[in-house]
Write a protein that holds these residues in place. Structure first.
Motif, mmCIF file in Angstrom:
data_model
loop_
_atom_site.group_PDB
_atom_site.id
_atom_site.type_symbol
_atom_site.label_atom_id
_atom_site.label_comp_id
_atom_site.label_asym_id
_atom_site.label_seq_id
_atom_site.Cartn_x
_atom_site.Cartn_y
_atom_site.Cartn_z
ATOM 1 N N ALA A 243 -2.827 -19.856 115.040
ATOM 2 C CA ALA A 243 -4.112 -20.160 114.406
ATOM 3 C C ALA A 243 -4.704 -18.884 113.841
ATOM 4 N N VAL A 244 -5.094 -18.943 112.576
ATOM 5 C CA VAL A 244 -5.840 -17.843 111.973
ATOM 6 C C VAL A 244 -7.272 -18.314 111.745
ATOM 7 N N ASP A 245 -8.145 -17.393 111.371
ATOM 8 C CA ASP A 245 -9.519 -17.782 111.057
ATOM 9 C C ASP A 245 -9.682 -17.899 109.550
ATOM 10 N N GLY A 246 -10.926 -18.096 109.095
ATOM 11 C CA GLY A 246 -11.171 -18.416 107.693
ATOM 12 C C GLY A 246 -10.676 -17.386 106.701
ATOM 13 N N ASP A 247 -10.718 -16.099 107.067
ATOM 14 C CA ASP A 247 -10.213 -15.081 106.139
ATOM 15 C C ASP A 247 -8.893 -14.492 106.601
ATOM 16 N N ALA A 248 -8.332 -15.079 107.678
ATOM 17 C CA ALA A 248 -6.983 -14.757 108.158
ATOM 18 C C ALA A 248 -6.808 -13.302 108.553
ATOM 19 N N ASP A 249 -7.857 -12.680 109.111
ATOM 20 C CA ASP A 249 -7.676 -11.323 109.606
ATOM 21 C C ASP A 249 -7.477 -11.299 111.122
ATOM 22 N N ARG A 250 -7.457 -12.483 111.749
ATOM 23 C CA ARG A 250 -7.176 -12.545 113.181
ATOM 24 C C ARG A 250 -6.217 -13.691 113.471
ATOM 25 N N CYS A 251 -5.576 -13.622 114.621
ATOM 26 C CA CYS A 251 -4.533 -14.585 114.979
ATOM 27 C C CYS A 251 -4.552 -14.820 116.479
ATOM 28 N N LEU A 252 -4.543 -16.074 116.874
ATOM 29 C CA LEU A 252 -4.307 -16.469 118.256
ATOM 30 C C LEU A 252 -3.142 -17.436 118.259
ATOM 31 N N ALA A 253 -2.594 -17.700 119.440
ATOM 32 C CA ALA A 253 -1.388 -18.529 119.511
ATOM 33 C C ALA A 253 -1.481 -19.531 120.662
ATOM 34 N N VAL A 254 -0.590 -20.510 120.595
ATOM 35 C CA VAL A 254 -0.434 -21.512 121.650
ATOM 36 C C VAL A 254 1.057 -21.623 121.927
ATOM 37 N N ASP A 255 1.463 -21.589 123.199
ATOM 38 C CA ASP A 255 2.892 -21.701 123.492
ATOM 39 C C ASP A 255 3.319 -23.171 123.496
ATOM 40 N N ALA A 256 4.590 -23.415 123.759
ATOM 41 C CA ALA A 256 5.138 -24.766 123.644
ATOM 42 C C ALA A 256 4.537 -25.740 124.644
ATOM 43 N N THR A 257 3.916 -25.232 125.707
ATOM 44 C CA THR A 257 3.285 -26.107 126.703
ATOM 45 C C THR A 257 1.831 -26.400 126.362
ATOM 46 N N GLY A 258 1.315 -25.768 125.321
ATOM 47 C CA GLY A 258 -0.083 -25.940 124.946
ATOM 48 C C GLY A 258 -1.007 -24.888 125.514
ATOM 49 N N ALA A 259 -0.459 -23.911 126.258
ATOM 50 C CA ALA A 259 -1.288 -22.850 126.837
ATOM 51 C C ALA A 259 -1.675 -21.833 125.764
ATOM 52 N N VAL A 260 -2.925 -21.397 125.812
ATOM 53 C CA VAL A 260 -3.421 -20.428 124.832
ATOM 54 C C VAL A 260 -2.877 -19.038 125.132
ATOM 55 N N VAL A 261 -2.470 -18.346 124.081
ATOM 56 C CA VAL A 261 -2.028 -16.951 124.166
ATOM 57 C C VAL A 261 -3.039 -16.138 123.365
ATOM 58 N N ASP A 262 -3.844 -15.324 124.069
ATOM 59 C CA ASP A 262 -4.942 -14.637 123.390
ATOM 60 C C ASP A 262 -4.502 -13.289 122.827
ATOM 61 N N GLY A 263 -5.473 -12.579 122.246
ATOM 62 C CA GLY A 263 -5.157 -11.316 121.592
ATOM 63 C C GLY A 263 -4.596 -10.278 122.527
ATOM 64 N N ASP A 264 -5.068 -10.245 123.773
ATOM 65 C CA ASP A 264 -4.533 -9.296 124.745
ATOM 66 C C ASP A 264 -3.042 -9.535 124.986
ATOM 67 N N GLN A 265 -2.671 -10.800 125.139
ATOM 68 C CA GLN A 265 -1.269 -11.121 125.388
ATOM 69 C C GLN A 265 -0.402 -10.839 124.159
ATOM 70 N N ILE A 266 -0.930 -11.144 122.973
ATOM 71 C CA ILE A 266 -0.187 -10.845 121.750
ATOM 72 C C ILE A 266 0.028 -9.348 121.625
ATOM 73 N N LEU A 267 -0.994 -8.564 121.904
ATOM 74 C CA LEU A 267 -0.865 -7.106 121.860
ATOM 75 C C LEU A 267 0.194 -6.622 122.846
ATOM 76 N N ALA A 268 0.218 -7.219 124.032
ATOM 77 C CA ALA A 268 1.205 -6.810 125.033
ATOM 78 C C ALA A 268 2.624 -7.097 124.550
ATOM 79 N N VAL A 269 2.843 -8.287 123.981
ATOM 80 C CA VAL A 269 4.174 -8.646 123.484
ATOM 81 C C VAL A 269 4.612 -7.677 122.395
ATOM 82 N N LEU A 270 3.728 -7.391 121.459
ATOM 83 C CA LEU A 270 4.077 -6.483 120.364
ATOM 84 C C LEU A 270 4.255 -5.055 120.862
ATOM 85 N N ALA A 271 3.395 -4.621 121.777
ATOM 86 C CA ALA A 271 3.482 -3.259 122.297
ATOM 87 C C ALA A 271 4.806 -3.015 123.004
ATOM 88 N N LEU A 272 5.232 -3.972 123.826
ATOM 89 C CA LEU A 272 6.487 -3.800 124.551
ATOM 90 C C LEU A 272 7.676 -3.794 123.599
#
Length: 451
Positions: A243-272
């Motif tokens: 999911a992005v917002d109206g101007d698409a400068d932010r992003c959040l995610a949902v995994d296959a079970t429907g659980a929300v993946v927030d910005g902290d978790q996205i940062l962790a995945v990318l950082a690792l």
């Protein structure tokens, strides 16, 4: 002229506080301040202007363009494009400034005007103050051949899409083949380029929130309303939802079970991922003080340092620039990959998150599980003097609670930058513990800082 700029440009109710007259004046003033006066080798001053899908963006765009052109600046109209697309094209086209007409994740009646300096970078406070001061000066009034020309730029979507795809490993080699992705475009600026880019990268895309009518941007959809995305992921059995917002400068995610993946978790995945590849500059991640303690603990275990800033992506950007860091962001989904962008970019973030899933063969739930989010409670204490938040007894109470929590939690007490409140944020092993600490500290704040 009083203070116009907030934390992210000039915002307000469209045609209320934010009028066509104000937009025109801002265009003139920005031309005066941001257009480089040194020799360009004969090249005329140039601005690029883009907007999101709000109906009010149409008249505000024309007003800003009129202000710029009347001050002698040539203008390329990018039309509807994500904010990070404007930033990229400001740099690509060697423009003297970029302008975004958008209120990001705000509801439709609001709108905003944001300026970008040469290179597509955000303005610092001094430049914003200079633009405000220039609003009171006599406007530039060139005549004849010296007035600005206004042209539609035909390559907006293609140039931006090509840039996004070029940041992936293997470039245009369809690295997302095999993934089924639901993309919620928030009826906003990414409604065309978003699905097109993910599809070009090889993903099977199910687009929702992709039918803007000028009124429905961010309306029950996008990164601020994840329920439709969760439902669509489960309905279609998708691997992931973005999911992005109206101007698409932010992003959040949902995994296959429907659980929300927030910005902290996205940062962790990318950082690792960057850390493992040796591409995380100085093995450091930049976050704000609001990031969950679980992210800090995960990074500590992985040998990644964390630099904290004040709340706001502009402060993250400043710290990244000073330290030369390559990754930073916020819990809200603003993620900055400075090797590829000068600002947060929801589509860029999505592409790199999905690429990490394909490269590892792991689910998003598995990857995001590296962060165990501690329960977080936020209490806004109203009716107090926020300027006295450093009261000795308040600070002593905070220290006492911090000592009791030890390494199992943390306390953040800060005056709001936008409201007459003091915010008390507590993280702890359980929600009940966090709530108890927050309530006790809020009571101390009320007693000590009462008006």
């Amino acid at each position: 002229m009083g203070r116009l700029f907030g934390t992210d440009g000039v915002r307000g109710l469209a045609n209320g506080e934010l009028t066509a007259d104000l937009a025109l004046g801002l265009g003139e003033a920005a031309a005066r301040v941001l257009v480089d006066t040194v020799d360009r080798g004969g090249r005329r001053p140039l601005a690029v202007v883009g907007r999101d899908t709000r109906i009010s963006g149409q008249f505000l765009e024309h007003a800003v363009v009129a202000g710029l052109a009347s001050a002698g600046v040539d203008v390329l109209r990018l039309r509807v494009v994500p904010t990070p697309g404007v930033a990229y094209l400001t740099d690509l086209l060697d423009a003297d400034l970029g302008v975004v007409i958008s209120a990001s994740h705000n509801p439709m009646p609001d709108n905003g005007i944001k300026f970008l300096a040469r290179g597509g970078v955000k303005l610092d406070d001094a430049v914003e103050r200079a633009i405000e001061a220039a609003m009171d000066a006599a406007p530039l009034r060139p005549t004849g051949a010296d007035v600005g020309r206004v042209t539609k730029y035909a390559g907006t979507a293609d140039d931006y899409a090509d840039h996004l795809l070029s940041t992936l490993d293997g470039g245009h080699a369809r690295p997302l083949e095999g993934l089924t992705v639901v993309l919620d475009c928030a009826h906003g600026a990414a409604h065309e380029v978003g699905p097109a880019v993910l599809s070009a990268a090889g993903a099977t895309v199910i687009a929702i929130g992709d039918r803007p009518d000028g009124l429905n941007i961010n309306d029950g959809c996008g990164s601020t309303h994840l329920e439709p995305l969760r439902a669509a992921v489960l309905e279609h059995g998708a691997d992931v939802g973005i999911a992005v917002d109206g101007d698409a400068d932010r992003c959040l995610a949902v995994d296959a079970t429907g659980a929300v993946v927030d910005g902290d978790q996205i940062l962790a995945v990318l950082a690792l991922g960057l850390h493992e590849a040796g591409r995380l500059a100085d093995d450091t991640l930049v976050v704000t003080v609001m990031s969950n303690l679980g992210l800090h603990l995960a990074m500590k275990d992985a040998g990644v340092q964390v630099v904290q800033t004040a709340v706001g992506d502009r402060y993250v950007l400043e710290a990244m620039k000073v330290g030369g860091y390559s990754l930073g962001g916020e819990q809200s989904g603003h993620v900055i990959l400075s090797d590829h962008a000068t600002t947060g970019d929801g589509l860029l973030t999505a592409l790199h998150l999905l690429q990490r899933m394909r490269a590892t063969g792991r689910t998003l739930a598995d990857l995001a599980g590296v962060v165990t989010r501690l329960p977080q409670v936020l209490v806004n204490v109203r009716g107090v003097d926020k300027t006295r938040a450093d009261d000795e007894k308040v600070l002593a109470a905070v220290a006492l609670e911090e000592a009791a929590l030890g390494e199992t939690g943390r306390v953040l007490l800060r005056p709001s930058g936008t409201e007459p409140v003091v915010r008390v944020m507590v993280e702890a092993p359980t929600h009940d513990v966090a709530q108890g600490v927050a309530d006790r500290l809020a009571e101390v704040v009320r007693e000590r800082l009462a008006l």
